[in-house]
Design a protein around this motif. Structure first.
Motif, PDB file in Angstrom:
ATOM      1  N   TRP A  96      79.388 118.875 -11.187  1.00  0.00           N
ATOM      2  CA  TRP A  96      78.745 120.172 -11.394  1.00  0.00           C
ATOM      3  C   TRP A  96      78.989 121.067 -10.187  1.00  0.00           C
ATOM      4  N   ASN A  97      78.663 122.353 -10.308  1.00  0.00           N
ATOM      5  CA  ASN A  97      78.873 123.332  -9.250  1.00  0.00           C
ATOM      6  C   ASN A  97      77.635 124.219  -9.154  1.00  0.00           C
ATOM      7  N   ARG A  98      77.148 124.454  -7.930  1.00  0.00           N
ATOM      8  CA  ARG A  98      75.913 125.230  -7.751  1.00  0.00           C
ATOM      9  C   ARG A  98      76.080 126.678  -8.214  1.00  0.00           C
TER      10      ARG A  98
ATOM     11  N   MET B 194      79.061 131.533 -23.444  1.00  0.00           N
ATOM     12  CA  MET B 194      79.356 132.487 -22.382  1.00  0.00           C
ATOM     13  C   MET B 194      80.847 132.872 -22.444  1.00  0.00           C
ATOM     14  N   PRO B 195      81.181 134.037 -23.023  1.00  0.00           N
ATOM     15  CA  PRO B 195      82.599 134.412 -23.173  1.00  0.00           C
ATOM     16  C   PRO B 195      83.237 134.869 -21.878  1.00  0.00           C
TER      17      PRO B 195
ATOM     18  N   GLU C   2      82.825 126.692 -19.815  1.00  0.00           N
ATOM     19  CA  GLU C   2      83.081 126.595 -21.250  1.00  0.00           C
ATOM     20  C   GLU C   2      82.103 125.632 -21.922  1.00  0.00           C
ATOM     21  N   ARG C   3      81.822 124.489 -21.274  1.00  0.00           N
ATOM     22  CA  ARG C   3      80.954 123.485 -21.878  1.00  0.00           C
ATOM     23  C   ARG C   3      79.479 123.753 -21.621  1.00  0.00           C
ATOM     24  N   GLY C   4      79.184 124.454 -20.534  1.00  0.00           N
ATOM     25  CA  GLY C   4      77.796 124.749 -20.225  1.00  0.00           C
ATOM     26  C   GLY C   4      77.005 123.551 -19.759  1.00  0.00           C
ATOM     27  N   GLU C   5      77.696 122.540 -19.242  1.00  0.00           N
ATOM     28  CA  GLU C   5      77.027 121.326 -18.777  1.00  0.00           C
ATOM     29  C   GLU C   5      77.947 120.597 -17.806  1.00  0.00           C
ATOM     30  N   PRO C   6      77.408 119.630 -17.026  1.00  0.00           N
ATOM     31  CA  PRO C   6      78.252 118.876 -16.089  1.00  0.00           C
ATOM     32  C   PRO C   6      79.379 118.146 -16.812  1.00  0.00           C
ATOM     33  N   LEU C   7      80.497 117.955 -16.103  1.00  0.00           N
ATOM     34  CA  LEU C   7      81.662 117.286 -16.667  1.00  0.00           C
ATOM     35  C   LEU C   7      81.565 115.780 -16.441  1.00  0.00           C
TER      36      LEU C   7
ATOM     37  N   LEU D 269      86.123 124.717 -17.039  1.00  0.00           N
ATOM     38  CA  LEU D 269      85.611 123.717 -17.976  1.00  0.00           C
ATOM     39  C   LEU D 269      84.086 123.674 -17.955  1.00  0.00           C
ATOM     40  N   MET D 270      83.501 123.830 -16.768  1.00  0.00           N
ATOM     41  CA  MET D 270      82.035 123.832 -16.661  1.00  0.00           C
ATOM     42  C   MET D 270      81.439 125.035 -17.380  1.00  0.00           C
TER      43      MET D 270
END
Length: 277
Positions: free
Chosen positions: A82-84, A4-5, A38-43, A35-36
């Motif tokens: 994570w964020n909703r 996701m750019p 960029e990574r596409g997953e929970p930190l 960061l979420m």
């Protein structure tokens, strides 16, 4: 690593979500969201590592994270932090990607069918006719984008799909069709509440056509103003007359013990004193 750019960024939503935050808190919160995305997953909840990435000490990061979790801006899931809203953005992007692929597939199949119908054998004498399919293929190769945005997709940016459907059905019941623009405005109002889904349910339950965050805050105040304890009109008139009689007795030098010495006649604000017998 996420593919996701970029993400959709609404200024009013960001200002509403960070209202009351300190500058340092806003910086840490924005970095966590980035960061979420960029990574596409929970930190992974490694406070020391995340503190370095956010440019603050471990102690400060832990304090800010506790505030974000208490406010519901950051949630703890099985994989970490994570964020909703980040989750909804990924769902929206996945859905839009599937729609774009399906639309491209349909255009490709339609283009090939048209080419098969009009294509003729190659020939020097038929050079002019050969230009038509080539021009058509070139024109169809230009992307047309995804499908138009709907009222439900606008609501689903902040609401769950089931609640979004309920809002649309509620507006239909009120005979007030929900346009895409109106849905976007309504979604922005819901986003200002700690729980957008609950805010939408409140609007439906109270039969409101729209929603403003201030309406929910003003309800307790209105209930307090309407609470019992205010004297009735007859009690107000009685108390007023008592004060007038007391004032007149004092001005006439009459004590409370000699109350029968003078008769005070009160009628429509016209005060007169008549001496008895």
């Amino acid at each position: 690593m996420s593919e996701m750019p970029y993400v959709r960024f609404y200024m009013s939503d960001w200002l509403s979500a960070t209202r009351g935050m300190k500058a340092a808190e806003m910086g840490v919160y924005f970095t966590l969201l980035a960061l979420m995305y960029e990574r596409g997953e929970p930190l992974t909840e490694n406070h020391e590592r995340l503190a370095r990435q956010c440019g603050c000490t471990k102690k400060v990061f832990s304090q800010y994270l506790d505030v974000f979790v208490d406010d519901g801006k950051i949630i703890r899931v099985e994989g970490g932090l994570w964020n909703r809203r980040v989750e909804k953005e990924f769902q929206f992007r996945e859905k839009s990607s599937e729609q774009a692929k399906e639309a491209a597939k349909n255009r490709w199949e339609k283009s090939n069918k048209n080419n098969d119908d009009v294509m003729r054998p190659h020939s020097d004498r038929n050079a002019d006719a050969m230009l038509k399919p080539e021009a058509r293929v070139k024109k169809e190769s230009v992307p047309k984008g995804t499908q138009k945005k709907s009222a439900k997709s606008a609501l689903c940016e902040v609401l769950s799909p089931d609640i979004a459907d309920a809002v649309i059905e509620h507006r239909k019941a009120l005979r007030k069709r929900l346009s895409v623009h109106a849905a976007e405005l309504l979604a922005r109002q819901f986003a200002q509440m700690p729980d957008p889904d609950k805010a939408a349910e409140t609007m439906i339950g109270r039969g409101w056509q729209g929603f403003e965050p201030g309406w929910v805050a003003e309800r307790p105040k209105q209930a307090a103003r309407a609470s019992p304890g205010k004297p009735s009109r007859s009690e107000e008139i009685r108390d007023h007359n008592q004060r007038v009689r007391t004032g007149l007795r004092k001005r006439m030098g009459q004590s409370d013990d000699n109350e029968n010495g003078n008769i005070i006649d009160i009628s429509r604000g016209d005060w007169s004193v008549a001496r008895s017998g």
